[in-house]
Design a protein around this motif. Structure first.
Motif, short mmCIF file in Angstrom:
data_model
loop_
_atom_site.label_atom_id
_atom_site.label_comp_id
_atom_site.label_asym_id
_atom_site.label_seq_id
_atom_site.Cartn_x
_atom_site.Cartn_y
_atom_site.Cartn_z
N UNK A 158 -9.05 2.67 -4.59
CA UNK A 158 -10.44 2.35 -4.25
C UNK A 158 -10.58 1.36 -3.09
N UNK A 159 -9.48 0.79 -2.61
CA UNK A 159 -9.60 -0.23 -1.57
C UNK A 159 -8.90 0.19 -0.29
N UNK A 160 -9.19 -0.54 0.77
CA UNK A 160 -8.51 -0.31 2.04
C UNK A 160 -7.11 -0.91 2.00
N UNK A 161 -6.20 -0.31 2.74
CA UNK A 161 -4.81 -0.76 2.68
C UNK A 161 -4.10 -0.42 3.99
N UNK A 162 -3.02 -1.13 4.21
CA UNK A 162 -2.12 -0.83 5.33
C UNK A 162 -0.91 -0.12 4.75
N UNK A 163 -0.72 1.17 5.05
CA UNK A 163 0.33 1.93 4.37
C UNK A 163 1.72 1.65 4.94
N UNK A 164 2.66 1.48 4.04
CA UNK A 164 4.08 1.41 4.39
C UNK A 164 4.79 2.46 3.54
#
Length: 269
Positions: A158-164
């Protein structure tokens, strides 16, 4: 409409392009014809689990417990065998899917060139499952392909994220690179024809599925060949010196039966 007539319709529409099946869809079409699977589904409690729709349209299912009988078939939870792949989500277990992208979500950093992501950035069908251990898995489907993504963190849903994206071993590099390319394509709206599921195998799978359905319906090899190849081709070649059409029909029945009895797992990439 009977099960077999509906199944023949579904298989025919998939191959003609009216319905775009990916490899996981084909696997389900063979599995759902398995009488032992149907019996296990009938004994399951509950038979159907309710999905919630997140605000971005992602369908979310939280499993209250493990379902070992479903896992035996490669699923996280049972799906109704009367429902075709295009009409309901089929929740494959990550172990059955073989290739899974692993995503760790990090907070956004000030000054990043790219904005943080949300699940809705993947502009395809999205089904999220939270298993009994709280591990989320997202199944992304569209354009004739599918990608499963294991998430480390529930807030990613449900939230924004920086994908790794994580790589466990170098031997995974080629497969993981292909998965990431698919994910990248999912982030762009496309109008091009869908990608063939794998090696152009849809026509062979359609024929095997039709052969299986006709065989389960008590049809003779000649009747099965007529359903697949047409009356004219059968009339011209069935009684001829070549056994090609008869042999091909037998092989298709055998292939469809094998896929139904467990070979469907080989279709899951």
């Amino acid at each position: 409409m009977s099960h077999h007539r509906r199944a023949r319709r579904d298989a025919g529409e998939a191959a003609s392009g009216q319905v775009c099946f990916d490899a996981a869809d084909w696997a389900w079409e063979f599995l759902r014809r398995n009488a032992d699977y149907a019996a296990d589904w009938r004994r399951s409690v509950p038979r159907r689990l309710p999905c919630l729709a997140l605000t971005d349209g992602t369908q979310l299912l939280r499993l209250p417990r493990r379902f070992p009988q479903a896992e035996k078939w490669g699923l996280l939870a049972f799906s109704d065998p009367a429902v075709a792949a295009r009409d309901a989500p089929v929740l494959w277990h990550a172990r059955a899917l073989k290739r899974v992208a692993r995503l760790k979500a990090l907070p956004a950093r000030e000054g990043d060139e790219e904005p943080p992501n949300v699940l809705a950035d993947f502009k395809v069908e999205r089904h999220a499952v939270i298993d009994a251990d709280g591990q989320p898995l997202v199944l992304l489907k569209g354009r004739g392909i599918h990608v499963a993504v294991e998430l480390h963190d529930l807030p990613v849903l449900t939230r924004r994220f920086r994908p790794v994206f994580e790589l466990e071993r170098l031997s995974e590099l080629a497969a993981q690179t292909e998965l990431l390319k698919r994910l990248q394509r999912f982030m762009v709206k496309e109008t091009a024809p869908p990608e063939t599921s794998f090696l152009g195998a849809d026509e062979r799978l359609r024929q095997a599925l039709l052969a299986l359905d006709e065989s389960m319906n008590g049809k003779t090899y000649r009747q099965i060949a007529t359903a697949i190849f047409g009356a004219k081709m059968v009339a011209d070649e069935w009684q001829g010196p070549s056994q090609f059409l008869k042999d091909r029909t037998r092989r298709l029945v055998a292939k469809g039966t094998d896929l139904m009895r467990g070979g469907y797992r080989d279709l899951l990439g």
